[in-house]
Write a protein that holds these residues in place. Structure first.
Motif, PDB file in Angstrom:
ATOM      1  N   PRO A   1       0.821  -1.217   0.000  1.00 26.39           N
ATOM      2  CA  PRO A   1       0.000   0.000   0.000  1.00 26.39           C
ATOM      3  C   PRO A   1       0.853   1.265   0.000  1.00 26.39           C
ATOM      4  O   PRO A   1       1.975   1.279   0.519  1.00 26.39           O
ATOM      5  N   ASN A   2       0.314   2.326  -0.564  1.00 28.17           N
ATOM      6  CA  ASN A   2       1.061   3.580  -0.654  1.00 28.17           C
ATOM      7  C   ASN A   2       1.312   4.213   0.698  1.00 28.17           C
ATOM      8  O   ASN A   2       2.223   5.022   0.844  1.00 28.17           O
ATOM      9  N   ASN A   3       0.498   3.876   1.688  1.00 25.55           N
ATOM     10  CA  ASN A   3       0.696   4.442   3.021  1.00 25.55           C
ATOM     11  C   ASN A   3       1.557   3.550   3.897  1.00 25.55           C
ATOM     12  O   ASN A   3       1.553   3.681   5.127  1.00 25.55           O
ATOM     13  N   LEU A   4       2.307   2.615   3.285  1.00 23.18           N
ATOM     14  CA  LEU A   4       3.181   1.693   4.025  1.00 23.18           C
ATOM     15  C   LEU A   4       4.637   2.057   3.775  1.00 23.18           C
ATOM     16  O   LEU A   4       5.029   2.370   2.647  1.00 23.18           O
ATOM     17  N   ILE A   5       5.431   2.007   4.825  1.00 22.51           N
ATOM     18  CA  ILE A   5       6.862   2.245   4.743  1.00 22.51           C
ATOM     19  C   ILE A   5       7.571   1.202   5.603  1.00 22.51           C
ATOM     20  O   ILE A   5       7.028   0.751   6.626  1.00 22.51           O
TER      21      ILE A   5
ATOM     22  N   VAL B   1       5.648   9.688   9.721  1.00 22.09           N
ATOM     23  CA  VAL B   1       4.343  10.208  10.129  1.00 22.09           C
ATOM     24  C   VAL B   1       4.086  11.563   9.492  1.00 22.09           C
ATOM     25  O   VAL B   1       2.965  11.873   9.057  1.00 22.09           O
ATOM     26  N   ARG B   2       5.098  12.397   9.397  1.00 25.94           N
ATOM     27  CA  ARG B   2       4.935  13.734   8.835  1.00 25.94           C
ATOM     28  C   ARG B   2       4.517  13.682   7.373  1.00 25.94           C
ATOM     29  O   ARG B   2       3.767  14.549   6.894  1.00 25.94           O
ATOM     30  N   LEU B   3       4.989  12.656   6.639  1.00 27.89           N
ATOM     31  CA  LEU B   3       4.654  12.526   5.229  1.00 27.89           C
ATOM     32  C   LEU B   3       3.412  11.681   4.986  1.00 27.89           C
ATOM     33  O   LEU B   3       3.091  11.369   3.836  1.00 27.89           O
ATOM     34  N   GLY B   4       2.711  11.309   6.047  1.00 25.79           N
ATOM     35  CA  GLY B   4       1.404  10.679   5.893  1.00 25.79           C
ATOM     36  C   GLY B   4       1.375   9.176   5.827  1.00 25.79           C
ATOM     37  O   GLY B   4       0.341   8.601   5.456  1.00 25.79           O
ATOM     38  N   PHE B   5       2.429   8.483   6.183  1.00 21.39           N
ATOM     39  CA  PHE B   5       2.424   7.018   6.184  1.00 21.39           C
ATOM     40  C   PHE B   5       1.670   6.514   7.413  1.00 21.39           C
ATOM     41  O   PHE B   5       1.899   6.990   8.535  1.00 21.39           O
ATOM     42  N   LYS B   6       0.773   5.530   7.186  1.00 22.23           N
ATOM     43  CA  LYS B   6      -0.078   5.011   8.257  1.00 22.23           C
ATOM     44  C   LYS B   6       0.425   3.686   8.827  1.00 22.23           C
ATOM     45  O   LYS B   6       0.145   3.362   9.980  1.00 22.23           O
ATOM     46  N   THR B   7       1.154   2.911   8.044  1.00 20.46           N
ATOM     47  CA  THR B   7       1.689   1.629   8.507  1.00 20.46           C
ATOM     48  C   THR B   7       3.209   1.673   8.394  1.00 20.46           C
ATOM     49  O   THR B   7       3.748   1.834   7.295  1.00 20.46           O
ATOM     50  N   ILE B   8       3.878   1.548   9.541  1.00 22.12           N
ATOM     51  CA  ILE B   8       5.335   1.626   9.585  1.00 22.12           C
ATOM     52  C   ILE B   8       5.863   0.271  10.040  1.00 22.12           C
ATOM     53  O   ILE B   8       5.658  -0.140  11.191  1.00 22.12           O
ATOM     54  N   ILE B   9       6.514  -0.444   9.137  1.00 22.65           N
ATOM     55  CA  ILE B   9       7.088  -1.755   9.454  1.00 22.65           C
ATOM     56  C   ILE B   9       8.540  -1.545   9.857  1.00 22.65           C
ATOM     57  O   ILE B   9       9.333  -0.991   9.083  1.00 22.65           O
ATOM     58  N   LEU B  10       8.893  -2.003  11.033  1.00 19.31           N
ATOM     59  CA  LEU B  10      10.226  -1.812  11.583  1.00 19.31           C
ATOM     60  C   LEU B  10      10.625  -3.034  12.389  1.00 19.31           C
ATOM     61  O   LEU B  10       9.775  -3.879  12.711  1.00 19.31           O
ATOM     62  N   PRO B  11      11.906  -3.185  12.734  1.00 19.96           N
ATOM     63  CA  PRO B  11      12.325  -4.334  13.541  1.00 19.96           C
ATOM     64  C   PRO B  11      11.600  -4.372  14.885  1.00 19.96           C
ATOM     65  O   PRO B  11      11.381  -3.336  15.520  1.00 19.96           O
ATOM     66  N   LYS B  12      11.251  -5.566  15.305  1.00 15.69           N
ATOM     67  CA  LYS B  12      10.495  -5.726  16.548  1.00 15.69           C
ATOM     68  C   LYS B  12      11.287  -5.244  17.758  1.00 15.69           C
ATOM     69  O   LYS B  12      10.722  -4.730  18.727  1.00 15.69           O
TER      70      LYS B  12
END
Length: 457
Positions: A383-387, A412-423
């Protein structure tokens, strides 16, 4: 009385020897010795007593008052560490036509309003510089122009004008009367650079030197030139694109991790204070093979778009192409994805491109590159809102990265709603607004559920 003497000089490090050698004993390079003629001035037998430098106690030394002056270009000041240091020597290099002379004239425009600047050109006439200055709308102020290639004449004119900033374009066009070799040779470049460095340290004048690049992309001339100056800046970018990136390879007065971003226009270089928005400009929606990632350049988080294309091949050896991402790292990720997830990349050509001309040298880009590859080969869409950002190990595990708070805040500032990062990076210190999801993952398997089918988009 002057006499001439032939010596052999290493083109890599500048080491000199009376005879030709196949291998340089200093840098170890082969077949790099070139014969040059050197003029030696003989003096009378009376030797002058040299002043003795005495050692001083550390506690009694005073810190020099280095005053930084703003160049007027915030992106350049960021790369220099906050501004131009008094008495420093900065070497700027880049490919022909990239905009080095334009950058110097714009710096002159800012500095000449309150300081005296001497611009020395060894490649262009004064009329050509005047035409460029009119196009860039340069306010003349205390700006002096000099078309000269003799370093002795430049020093003489410097002593007459006594400027605060000296700009030399370029160091390869300068020559000294001490040597009979042509301009741009090892001995000439080293001698001329040493003259300007000694001038800067003696008078406190800040010096900009422009350096040409060779076909390999490095600065032409002896490698010792980069060790002599205080800062080495590389001006990068495709001439067919409007964006330029300046980065510090060496900086004695600041960090070497910062970058400055400019856009080339009809009126010169324009600063790009927000590179992330520039990198995501024109992003296509609902297309497989795309994924956004975040890297850190110094203290600045930059969000980029990774584009991947996987196409079947009929040849036994599939093609691998990477633009902006390390080729060996790409091969490593392909091996991990094929071994751990069973994806058949060995039967397909793989192409990776980083939009905007950026280069991802950070391991944190692994996760976003891997997700774009998975999206391309499975035809599932990120999705476009995923980073995503994180480092991938050989077992498929997602390793922690640094500066997570900066990355999340920029996302967050650029509008991404789902942020996948290391646990391991998910903790209570990271605050996100309502509607934003922090998805901590520990392996590459857990990222598959975030890729959607076309019917779900």
């Amino acid at each position: 009385m002057k006499t001439s003497k032939n010596i052999f000089v290493c083109s890599e490090c500048g080491f000199t020897n009376a005879k030709w050698l196949g291998k340089c004993p200093d840098c170890g390079a082969w077949n790099t010795f070139e014969e040059q003629e050197q003029i030696i001035e003989k003096t009378d037998n009376k030797t002058k007593a040299k002043p003795v430098n005495y050692a001083e106690r550390l506690s009694q030394l005073e810190i020099a008052d280095y005053i930084r002056m703003k160049t007027g270009l915030g992106e350049l000041d960021r790369v220099l560490g906050g501004g131009l240091v008094k008495g420093s020597v900065v070497l700027i290099s880049g490919e022909p036509g990239i905009g080095k002379s334009t950058l110097l004239l714009q710096i002159c425009n800012k500095l000449a309003s309150g300081r005296r600047v001497l611009y020395v050109s060894g490649e262009e006439s004064l009329g050509q510089i005047k035409l460029r200055a009119q196009r860039l709308k340069i306010n003349e102020g205390e700006l002096y122009l000099l078309a000269e290639t003799s370093v002795d004449s430049v020093v003489s004119e410097y002593e007459r004008i006594k400027p605060d900033v000296l700009m030399v374009d370029s160091i390869q066009t300068m020559y000294s009367e001490k040597f009979t070799s042509f301009s741009g040779s090892i001995s000439q470049v080293r001698e001329c650079a040493m003259t300007f460095i000694e001038l800067a340290k003696r008078t406190g004048c800040s010096v900009f030197l422009v350096g040409h690049v060779n076909k390999e992309g490095g600065i032409s001339g002896p490698k010792i030139l980069e060790h002599m100056v205080d800062a080495v800046l590389y001006f990068e970018g495709e001439r067919r694109q409007s964006y330029r990136i300046i980065r510090a390879i060496k900086n004695r007065y600041g960090s070497t991790n910062e970058i400055g971003v400019f856009e080339m226009s009809d009126i010169g270089l324009l600063e790009v204070p927000n590179p992330s928005e520039m990198m995501l400009e024109g992003r296509v929606e609902s297309i497989g093979g795309n994924c956004a990632g975040c890297i850190i350049e110094g203290s600045r988080p930059i969000i980029t778009e990774i584009q991947s294309l996987v196409a079947p091949t009929v040849f036994p050896s599939p093609k691998r192409t990477s633009d902006g991402f390390d080729y060996n790292r790409m091969c490593l990720l392909l091996a991990v994805l094929e071994r751990r997830l069973g994806l058949k990349f060995s039967q397909n050509d793989v192409y990776i491109n980083i939009a905007g001309g950026m280069r991802l040298d950070e391991p944190a880009a692994d996760l976003s590159v891997a997700m774009s590859l998975i999206s391309a080969v499975t035809d599932r869409i990120a999705p476009n809102n995923l980073i995503a950002f994180g480092e991938i190990g050989l077992s498929g595990e997602i390793r922690s990265v640094s500066h997570v708070e900066y990355r999340v805040k920029e996302s967050v500032r650029l509008g991404f709603k789902t942020i996948i990062l290391p646990k391991k990076n998910v903790n209570a210190r990271i605050k996100v607004p309502e509607g934003v999801t922090l998805a901590g993952v520990s392996s590459i398997f857990e990222t598959l559920k975030y890729l959607q089918k076309k019917e779900e988009v």
